[in-house]
Design a protein around this motif. Structure first.
Motif, PDB file in Angstrom:
ATOM      1  N   GLN A   3       0.863  -1.178   0.000  1.00  0.00           N
ATOM      2  CA  GLN A   3       0.000   0.000   0.000  1.00  0.00           C
ATOM      3  C   GLN A   3       0.895   1.221   0.000  1.00  0.00           C
ATOM      4  O   GLN A   3       1.918   1.255   0.688  1.00  0.00           O
ATOM      5  CB  GLN A   3      -0.895   0.043   1.235  1.00  0.00           C
ATOM      6  N   LEU A   4       0.512   2.218  -0.768  1.00  0.00           N
ATOM      7  CA  LEU A   4       1.255   3.470  -0.843  1.00  0.00           C
ATOM      8  C   LEU A   4       0.317   4.622  -0.538  1.00  0.00           C
ATOM      9  O   LEU A   4      -0.850   4.602  -0.922  1.00  0.00           O
ATOM     10  CB  LEU A   4       1.814   3.709  -2.251  1.00  0.00           C
ATOM     11  N   GLU A   5       0.852   5.623   0.110  1.00  0.00           N
ATOM     12  CA  GLU A   5       0.115   6.855   0.336  1.00  0.00           C
ATOM     13  C   GLU A   5       1.121   7.988   0.137  1.00  0.00           C
ATOM     14  O   GLU A   5       2.217   7.957   0.709  1.00  0.00           O
ATOM     15  CB  GLU A   5      -0.442   6.871   1.754  1.00  0.00           C
ATOM     16  N   PHE A   6       0.776   8.944  -0.704  1.00  0.00           N
ATOM     17  CA  PHE A   6       1.703  10.046  -0.955  1.00  0.00           C
ATOM     18  C   PHE A   6       0.938  11.274  -1.427  1.00  0.00           C
ATOM     19  O   PHE A   6      -0.217  11.191  -1.821  1.00  0.00           O
ATOM     20  CB  PHE A   6       2.768   9.660  -1.991  1.00  0.00           C
ATOM     21  N   GLN A   7       1.632  12.402  -1.349  1.00  0.00           N
ATOM     22  CA  GLN A   7       1.083  13.642  -1.880  1.00  0.00           C
ATOM     23  C   GLN A   7       1.861  13.999  -3.134  1.00  0.00           C
ATOM     24  O   GLN A   7       3.083  13.853  -3.171  1.00  0.00           O
ATOM     25  CB  GLN A   7       1.186  14.772  -0.855  1.00  0.00           C
ATOM     26  N   LEU A   8       1.142  14.444  -4.138  1.00  0.00           N
ATOM     27  CA  LEU A   8       1.746  14.852  -5.394  1.00  0.00           C
ATOM     28  C   LEU A   8       1.601  16.358  -5.512  1.00  0.00           C
ATOM     29  O   LEU A   8       0.477  16.877  -5.566  1.00  0.00           O
ATOM     30  CB  LEU A   8       1.075  14.149  -6.572  1.00  0.00           C
ATOM     31  N   LEU A   9       2.719  17.054  -5.530  1.00  0.00           N
ATOM     32  CA  LEU A   9       2.742  18.504  -5.647  1.00  0.00           C
ATOM     33  C   LEU A   9       3.094  18.849  -7.083  1.00  0.00           C
ATOM     34  O   LEU A   9       4.188  18.533  -7.552  1.00  0.00           O
ATOM     35  CB  LEU A   9       3.769  19.101  -4.683  1.00  0.00           C
ATOM     36  N   GLU A  10       2.148  19.448  -7.804  1.00  0.00           N
ATOM     37  CA  GLU A  10       2.381  19.867  -9.188  1.00  0.00           C
ATOM     38  C   GLU A  10       2.464  21.378  -9.220  1.00  0.00           C
ATOM     39  O   GLU A  10       1.552  22.067  -8.759  1.00  0.00           O
ATOM     40  CB  GLU A  10       1.245  19.399 -10.094  1.00  0.00           C
ATOM     41  N   MET A  11       3.578  21.875  -9.752  1.00  0.00           N
ATOM     42  CA  MET A  11       3.759  23.322  -9.884  1.00  0.00           C
ATOM     43  C   MET A  11       3.906  23.643 -11.362  1.00  0.00           C
ATOM     44  O   MET A  11       4.650  22.980 -12.073  1.00  0.00           O
ATOM     45  CB  MET A  11       4.978  23.783  -9.091  1.00  0.00           C
ATOM     46  N   GLN A  12       3.184  24.661 -11.775  1.00  0.00           N
ATOM     47  CA  GLN A  12       3.172  25.022 -13.183  1.00  0.00           C
ATOM     48  C   GLN A  12       3.678  26.442 -13.334  1.00  0.00           C
ATOM     49  O   GLN A  12       3.218  27.360 -12.653  1.00  0.00           O
ATOM     50  CB  GLN A  12       1.756  24.910 -13.741  1.00  0.00           C
ATOM     51  N   ASN A  13       4.655  26.604 -14.229  1.00  0.00           N
ATOM     52  CA  ASN A  13       5.064  27.955 -14.590  1.00  0.00           C
ATOM     53  C   ASN A  13       4.742  28.165 -16.058  1.00  0.00           C
ATOM     54  O   ASN A  13       4.061  27.344 -16.664  1.00  0.00           O
ATOM     55  CB  ASN A  13       6.544  28.202 -14.257  1.00  0.00           C
ATOM     56  N   LYS A  14       5.218  29.218 -16.635  1.00  0.00           N
ATOM     57  CA  LYS A  14       4.826  29.569 -18.010  1.00  0.00           C
ATOM     58  C   LYS A  14       5.170  28.491 -19.025  1.00  0.00           C
ATOM     59  O   LYS A  14       4.437  28.273 -19.971  1.00  0.00           O
ATOM     60  CB  LYS A  14       5.497  30.883 -18.418  1.00  0.00           C
ATOM     61  N   GLU A  15       6.282  27.796 -18.816  1.00  0.00           N
ATOM     62  CA  GLU A  15       6.758  26.869 -19.841  1.00  0.00           C
ATOM     63  C   GLU A  15       6.516  25.396 -19.557  1.00  0.00           C
ATOM     64  O   GLU A  15       6.373  24.603 -20.468  1.00  0.00           O
ATOM     65  CB  GLU A  15       8.260  27.100 -20.061  1.00  0.00           C
ATOM     66  N   ASN A  16       6.521  24.999 -18.282  1.00  0.00           N
ATOM     67  CA  ASN A  16       6.396  23.562 -18.015  1.00  0.00           C
ATOM     68  C   ASN A  16       5.730  23.300 -16.673  1.00  0.00           C
ATOM     69  O   ASN A  16       5.479  24.203 -15.893  1.00  0.00           O
ATOM     70  CB  ASN A  16       7.765  22.876 -18.086  1.00  0.00           C
ATOM     71  N   VAL A  17       5.477  22.020 -16.447  1.00  0.00           N
ATOM     72  CA  VAL A  17       4.866  21.560 -15.202  1.00  0.00           C
ATOM     73  C   VAL A  17       5.861  20.627 -14.528  1.00  0.00           C
ATOM     74  O   VAL A  17       6.429  19.746 -15.178  1.00  0.00           O
ATOM     75  CB  VAL A  17       3.545  20.795 -15.475  1.00  0.00           C
ATOM     76  N   SER A  18       6.077  20.823 -13.246  1.00  0.00           N
ATOM     77  CA  SER A  18       6.940  19.907 -12.502  1.00  0.00           C
ATOM     78  C   SER A  18       6.118  19.254 -11.405  1.00  0.00           C
ATOM     79  O   SER A  18       5.231  19.864 -10.823  1.00  0.00           O
ATOM     80  CB  SER A  18       8.137  20.647 -11.918  1.00  0.00           C
ATOM     81  N   ALA A  19       6.420  17.996 -11.147  1.00  0.00           N
ATOM     82  CA  ALA A  19       5.694  17.233 -10.132  1.00  0.00           C
ATOM     83  C   ALA A  19       6.695  16.659  -9.139  1.00  0.00           C
ATOM     84  O   ALA A  19       7.744  16.144  -9.523  1.00  0.00           O
ATOM     85  CB  ALA A  19       4.891  16.118 -10.776  1.00  0.00           C
ATOM     86  N   VAL A  20       6.340  16.767  -7.868  1.00  0.00           N
ATOM     87  CA  VAL A  20       7.195  16.267  -6.799  1.00  0.00           C
ATOM     88  C   VAL A  20       6.350  15.419  -5.857  1.00  0.00           C
ATOM     89  O   VAL A  20       5.239  15.818  -5.495  1.00  0.00           O
ATOM     90  CB  VAL A  20       7.843  17.437  -6.014  1.00  0.00           C
TER      91      VAL A  20
END
Length: 188
Positions: free
Chosen positions: A117-134
């Motif tokens: 079982q996994l539990e996690f938070q996905l933080l997606e940050m978007q700027n003008k050019e791309n999206v990053s996920a942590v």
């Protein structure tokens, strides 16, 4: 005596205000969930909706059946190749604004014969050019008694939030675990 009657009404009003606040928060969560679709998904849904209402059906039933069978074969191949099969997934949006989204995910499944079982938070940050996920707050749950040799690895994977490393290593470990189990059964 009049003050006690007023106090009862004030207490009731306060309880109702708290209930309204909770219901408002739930409604906002539902609204955020419904707005978490990408622009492409929304456009595809709109096009499909327009086709259906213009009398144009998205492919024939035979085409849909063939596509479904193809997807099932692909999924079966991936499960056989990796040994990983997901049994449940849930997602909840915790925060969403113009350039930041935080979602909480829960996954459970099996890798060969090993449940996880996994539990996690996905933080997606978007700027003008791309999206990053942590990935943050990763928590991996496996029955530690039977697989105690994995505890150090699981701690490291949780600390670094590396899901790819976790799935690769789990797949390899589960494959060799199955080989060891069969070998020991052979000698018993």
């Amino acid at each position: 005596m009049d003050k006690s009657i007023y106090q009862v009404y004030e207490d009731e009003i306060q309880l109702l205000e708290e209930e309204i606040k909770l219901l408002t928060e739930k409604y906002e969560d539902i609204q955020h969930e419904s707005t978490s679709f990408s622009d492409e998904e929304i456009l595809m849904s709109i096009k499909l909706f327009q086709r259906e209402h213009q009398g144009e059906v998205h492919g024939s039933p035979l085409d849909l059946k063939a596509e479904l069978e193809s997807l099932e074969r692909d999924l079966s191949f991936i499960v056989k190749f990796t040994g990983i099969q997901f049994t449940s997934h849930s997602k909840k949006t915790l925060e969403k604004n113009a350039n930041r989204t935080v979602q909480k995910h829960r996954l459970s499944g099996n890798c060969r014969s090993l449940p996880f079982q996994l539990e996690f938070q996905l933080l997606e940050m978007q700027n003008k050019e791309n999206v990053s996920a942590v990935i943050t707050d990763l928590s991996i749950i496996m029955e530690s008694g039977e697989y105690s040799e994995l505890s150090k690895f699981l701690s490291s994977a949780e600390e670094h939030g590396n899901l790819l490393l976790f799935f690769r290593s789990l797949s390899s470990y589960a494959e060799w675990h199955e080989h060891r189990r069969c070998t020991f059964l052979h000698f018993k």
